[in-house]
Each structure stands twice: as C-alpha cells, then as structure tokens.
Design an enzyme around this catalytic site. Structure first.
Site, PDB file in Angstrom:
ATOM      1  N   CYS A   1      -5.207   7.254   4.522  1.00 47.69           N
ATOM      2  CA  CYS A   1      -4.717   5.719   3.263  1.00 47.69           C
ATOM      3  C   CYS A   1      -3.115   6.196   4.382  1.00 47.69           C
ATOM      4  O   CYS A   1      -2.184   5.301   4.887  1.00 47.69           O
ATOM      5  CB  CYS A   1      -4.216   5.836   2.214  1.00 47.69           C
ATOM      6  SG  CYS A   1      -3.085   7.394   1.603  1.00 47.69           S
TER       7      CYS A   1
ATOM      8  N   CYS B   1       1.012  -1.585  -0.102  1.00 44.09           N
ATOM      9  CA  CYS B   1       0.028  -0.182   0.141  1.00 44.09           C
ATOM     10  C   CYS B   1       0.996   1.405  -0.203  1.00 44.09           C
ATOM     11  O   CYS B   1       0.726   2.250  -0.051  1.00 44.09           O
ATOM     12  CB  CYS B   1      -0.644  -0.127   0.950  1.00 44.09           C
ATOM     13  SG  CYS B   1      -2.270  -1.453   1.339  1.00 44.09           S
TER      14      CYS B   1
ATOM     15  N   ASP C   1       2.461   1.992   2.418  1.00 44.97           N
ATOM     16  CA  ASP C   1       3.049   2.715   3.936  1.00 44.97           C
ATOM     17  C   ASP C   1       3.023   1.433   4.613  1.00 44.97           C
ATOM     18  O   ASP C   1       2.714   0.795   5.432  1.00 44.97           O
ATOM     19  CB  ASP C   1       1.883   3.464   4.308  1.00 44.97           C
ATOM     20  CG  ASP C   1       1.669   5.092   3.612  1.00 44.97           C
ATOM     21  OD1 ASP C   1       2.793   5.455   3.812  1.00 44.97           O
ATOM     22  OD2 ASP C   1       0.206   5.148   3.374  1.00 44.97           O
TER      23      ASP C   1
ATOM     24  N   CYS D   1       4.759   8.111   3.048  1.00 45.41           N
ATOM     25  CA  CYS D   1       4.956   9.161   2.307  1.00 45.41           C
ATOM     26  C   CYS D   1       5.186  10.491   3.548  1.00 45.41           C
ATOM     27  O   CYS D   1       5.408  10.054   4.743  1.00 45.41           O
ATOM     28  CB  CYS D   1       4.080   9.534   1.603  1.00 45.41           C
ATOM     29  SG  CYS D   1       2.284   9.982   2.427  1.00 45.41           S
TER      30      CYS D   1
END
Lengths: 139, 366
Positions: free
Chosen positions: A102, A33, A35, A58
C-alpha cells in the site's frame, strides 16, 4: 515496526519539494487511500540531474519516496528504470508486510515521471507507456 | 498483586488455607468491582478482559435465548470485540442490525426502537466510544428495549472509571469492563450479569465463576482489578474534573493553532479523557511517528495504522471522508497528565503538522 533506515529517511527526507519547469512529472496513489506521491525530474544527456518528491502518506510512503530520489539522482534513465518497488524496500532494510503493497509506490512514481519525460521528448502520440508500474489503486 | 504471586499462591478452588486466602482475595475484588458499578458481588463474572466479557455477554445470551429469537441489535461504531462477535453469530444463523450514528457518533434510542423485532433477543450498544469518546444514551436505549422485553448489554470498557456508572440507574442487563482501562492490570476484566439473566458459558470446564466461565481464576490479576476499582471509586470525581479541563484545553489549543483541524466526536457529551481530532492534508501515521519521536504517545484512525486498507470504521460511520479519517489523531489523557503535558503537546504538534504539510503535494495549507 520500521527499520532504523526507514525512520532516518522519514525524519530527514532527501530531495523534498517540486522542481520548477520539470522535464517529467509522475504522480501515483490518491488521498482517499492515504498515499499520494508526486515526483518531478530534470534530465540532461540521458541522466537524472535532479529529482524531487512530494508525498502525502505514512512513514513508509515518505521514506520510500526519499530513498528512491537518493538511489537514482545522477543515474542514467536506463539505470533509474531498473529500480523497482522491491529494490526500494530492500534498500530501506525491509518494510512491514502491510506496507509492501500500500505505501511502496515510489518507484512507480519515478517510472511515471521518466515515461512522462520520454513521451514529451518523443512528441505526443508516441505510444509511450504512461502507466508503467501499473500500481495505481482505485478507491 | 505480588503477594498473590508469592505467599498466597493457593488455588481459590482448594479447601486448604492457601486456597482459602486466595479465594478471599478474589471475593474481596468481586465486592470492589461490584461497588464501582452499583452491582451485587454475585453479579460479577471475572474474565480475561473486555473482549472476553463482550464475547461471553453476546454469545452467552444468543445461545441462551436462541429458542426465543435470533435477532440482535447493535451499532456500527462498536468495538471489534462486539462487531466481530456479531458477525460470527450471523454465520451461525443469527441476524444482526447495525445501527447508524450521527455526525457525533451517537446512536439514537428511536433508531433502536425502530430496529426491534419480535425475534430480537439482545441490544448491545457501547457506553462510550473508544475512538471518539462519544457517550451513548444507554438509559434511553434501555427504556425502549425494556418496553419490548429485550435485554441490553453495554460495552463499558472505556466508560468505567471515567464516568460514574450505576447499573441499577442505567437498567442494563449486562455490562463489560476491563482492568487496564481503570489503571489496573492487563489481561483481566469482568462481565456484570443482572441477577436472573441467564447466559450460557463460552468456555466449558470446571464450575468456576458459578459455571459461567470455566478455568482457574487469574488471582493476581483479579486482585489488581479489585484494587483499581476501589481507587477508581475514590478518585473518579476529582480526577475526572481535572482531566476534563486538560481535555478541553488540548482540544481548543489544537483547533486554534492548526488550520484545517476539527474535533471528532461529541463536543460535550464525551469521555473526560478523550481527544480525537482530524488534521487535514496530513496522514495520521506520519503524525504518530513524529509525535512518538518527541515522546508523545498517540493513535490514529488512519488505514496505515490498522494493518488494513480501510480507515477507522467509527470515523467512516460518522460520515468522515477517507481523506479526513486518514488524518485523525487520538490522544488519551490520564490521572498523571498535567497542564505542562498539554502545553508540551501544543508546542510540538503544530511544527510536526507544518513539516508534513510542506512535504505534501496536496499544497501548503497551514
């Protein structure tokens, strides 16, 4: 797109690393994903005396991890469990809408580490909820 | 351009002197754009950019030829201007074949051939990929399509100005281009439509652009595009060589300095200005933010930069795992870049990667 506070935590993240022989470990997300967060904690007399994080992700993922460690270090477990993904985002001056779901997993990782500690302390099979947060995403 | 926003403010459709001057500017620009791609001025339709040119080409042909068939062949690595237009047409009763690509992102002409059906009316494959720079075998694709009497559109937004393009040599029927990819203004582009190929307009109104694109022309933008086309034609060969040298230096520098990094896209058959690498165990957006703090503008195919949860459709079509796609980094070189710029990137990128890897639970692999 990011607040100054997010960029500040991204640039100078607090409490990066891994505690040796931690009292609790919490991991959420997965690299598929984009992360992955891992929190390790040290607990003394019901307080989080130390907390460190490692994050692959991120800017928002790194900043939320950093600020959550700052928010709960020295706090009691009860206080720490009151921290949610929402209060983390608020402490950072908000996150872009796309990041709210997210990359905002740091409180989940924290809760998981605390629950890990509690279940270790209470012995295995204590029925402690291992999936607090319930935020883990499949892929 | 400024003159066309002040003294030559006329509407090119007007009969008066101001209008005639504006018309002259538009028509000279049309000649320059046509000359850049080896077309005739009458084959150029000005649009608001590459996206509109793609929409006009695909919907324009679909509507014009729907009586002959309703099948379109394209690839999985097209720009969204093409992909989403095709998806829209699927909802309108057309069927679309999305061709796969190999690990370099190349479409094969034999796959195109195999996909052609009796009701195929259009093949649309991009000239060069905007993310990974891979140049597609358009001339070969045209050959197989032509042998079955099928029209070919190519989105050449990334390729025009970067590589030499001659529509006669290529044999394409429609070609999209954009102003800002050739150092021209944003918000203007063009569609080449081969003489004799009939498209229906998407925007209806006045009879502008020979009835193919209604709406008063963006005169300053068009004049700017014309000038950019003129300069691109003059400078392309010399600047391409220089940029290609910088590209290879940057790619080699990254791959040799950073462990667990790899090139995305074709090693040689790629745009002279495109660098796209995947750096494993690092997430792309975190790299972009760090590079931006050092004054380097880059982009990534990571999901975190797309606003969706999915990484780049191009990288995944090429077979990259999500993890590796999340760590992709694209840098585009231009005429103004120098050896020093490349050296600078090579000096700041490795410490950024090291810092992020040290922060990652995936281990210190660097």
């Amino acid at each position: 797109m990011y607040s100054e506070k997010v960029m500040e935590h991204f640039t100078n993240p607090r409490n990066v690393g891994e505690i040796k022989d931690p009292d609790g470990i919490g991991q959420v997300g997965n690299p598929v994903c984009g992360d992955l967060m891992k929190m390790t904690i040290k607990v003394e007399d019901g307080r989080l005396v130390d907390i460190k994080f490692q994050t692959f992700g991120c800017g928002a993922a790194i900043a939320t991890s950093s600020i959550v460690t700052e928010m709960v270090k020295g706090k009691t477990l009860e206080e720490a469990l009151k921290v949610t993904n929402r209060t983390v985002a608020e402490a950072l001056g908000g996150l872009p809408p796309a990041k709210m779901h997210c990359s905002n997993l740091a409180a989940d990782a924290l809760h998981r580490a605390i629950n890990d500690y509690l279940s270790r302390k209470g012995g295995s099979g204590d029925g402690q909820d291992q999936s607090a947060g319930g935020h883990e995403r499949g892929s | 351009m400024v003159r066309y926003m002040t003294e030559i403010y006329g509407n090119p459709s007007s009969v008066h002197a101001f209008g005639r001057m504006a018309r002259k500017g538009v028509e000279e620009a049309r000649e320059s754009v046509a000359a850049l791609i080896g077309a005739s001025p009458g084959e150029i339709i000005f649009t608001s950019g590459g996206t509109e040119a793609d929409n006009l080409a695909i919907k324009g042909i679909a509507e014009s030829l729907s009586h002959k068939g309703k099948h379109i062949v394209t690839s999985k690595v097209e720009h969204h201007a093409v992909l989403h237009t095709c998806e829209y047409l699927e909802k309108k009763g057309f069927s679309v074949t999305y061709l796969p690509v190999d690990k370099y992102g190349s479409v094969s002409a034999s796959d195109v051939e195999a996909a052609l059906r009796d009701d195929t009316i259009l093949v649309s494959v991009m000239m060069a990929n905007n993310e990974v720079g891979t140049i597609q075998p358009i001339a070969e694709i045209v050959q197989v399509a032509k042998s079955r009497g099928v029209l070919v559109h190519t989105d050449a937004v990334q390729a025009v100005g970067a590589v030499r393009i001659d529509v006669e040599e290529l044999g394409v029927d429609l070609l999209s281009l954009s102003g800002h990819k050739i150092y021209g203004p944003k918000g203007v582009g063009a569609l080449y439509v081969r003489k004799g190929v009939k498209i229906l307009p998407v925007a209806h109104g006045g009879g502008h652009e020979r009835g193919k694109r209604a709406g008063t022309e963006n005169v300053p933008g068009i004049v700017g595009l014309g000038k950019a086309a003129e300069l691109a034609k003059e400078e392309m060969d010399s600047s391409s060589e220089k940029i290609k040298h910088l590209r290879d230096k940057l790619i080699e520098g990254i791959l040799s300095r950073i462990e667990h990094s790899r090139l995305n896209g074709h090693p040689t058959n790629r745009l002279p200005n495109n660098v796209n690498v995947s750096i494993e165990y690092v997430e792309g957006e975190a790299m972009l933010l760090s590079l931006d703090q050092q004054g380097v503008a880059a982009s990534s195919g990571s999901a975190c930069t797309s606003g969706s949860l999915e990484p780049s459709h191009v990288l995944t079509a090429m077979g990259l795992s999500h993890e590796v796609a999340h760590g992709s980094l694209r840098m585009t070189l231009g005429r103004q870049n120098t050896e020093e710029d490349v050296d600078y990137v090579l000096s700041v990128l490795p410490p950024i990667v090291e810092r992020l890897r040290n922060m990652s639970p995936l281990g210190k692999r660097g």
